[in-house]
Design a protein around this motif. Structure first.
Motif: not given
Length: 174
Positions: A31-38, A90-92, A108-112, A115-125
């Motif tokens: 979900q955050r990825m979609g926002g980052a891509i936008d 991110l689009k790939e 797929i998430f764990m593979k690559e 980092t910015k998105l993972s950190k932001a996701t963790w902060e609001d998880f």
């Protein structure tokens, strides 16, 4: 021996709880990825518009910025290039996750991960399963109730087997 069993059970419960959150974390990451891509698409569109306004392609504008004598312009060009590279990555990843099977998405998430998105996701998880004190107590009560039911089923089965064995022994004694 008993301590080892309790410790094993405790570790299993904790690790099970933690790993059970991976699909939810990956979902929130997507979900955050979609926002980052936008947001990155907007940066790209603005950059392309600026390049077009100066009669350049995006790649020609990046080359121009890299060759500029102004250090700020050079640094800005490098940051725009990093943003464009991140957008493509991110689009790939988004496409891979959209076409993947359920368990593949986590892989797929764990593979690559970004980092910015993972950190932001963790902060609001927010966990999908309540791992609060109340949830833990209720999970413990449910676990105990399940063990109790299994024990009752086991006792009932043993009683039936014992009765059959006694009936056979009585029949054989006659």
């Amino acid at each position: 021996m008993m301590f080892a069993r309790v410790l094993t059970l405790g570790v299993a419960l904790v690790s099970g709880t933690v790993t059970s959150q991976l699909p939810e974390f990956a979902q929130q990451y997507r979900q955050r990825m979609g926002g980052a891509i936008d947001a990155l698409e907007e940066v790209k569109a603005d950059f392309v518009a600026d390049a077009t306004a100066t009669h350049r392609s995006a790649s020609a504008a990046l080359t121009h910025m890299a060759q500029s004598a102004d250090e700020f312009v050079q640094l800005r060009g490098m940051s725009v290039e990093r943003s464009l590279d991140r957008l493509e990555a991110l689009k790939e990843q988004q496409l891979a996750m959209e076409t993947a099977a359920v368990f593949e998405r986590v892989w797929i998430f764990m593979k690559e991960p970004d980092t910015k998105l993972s950190k932001a996701t963790w902060e609001d998880f927010e966990p999908a399963v309540p791992v609060t004190i109340e949830g833990g107590v209720l999970a413990g009560l449910g676990f105990a109730a399940g063990l109790f039911l299994l024990r009752m089923v086991g006792i009932t089965g043993r009683v039936r087997r014992r009765r059959k064995r006694l009936q056979r022994q009585q029949a054989d004694a006659r």
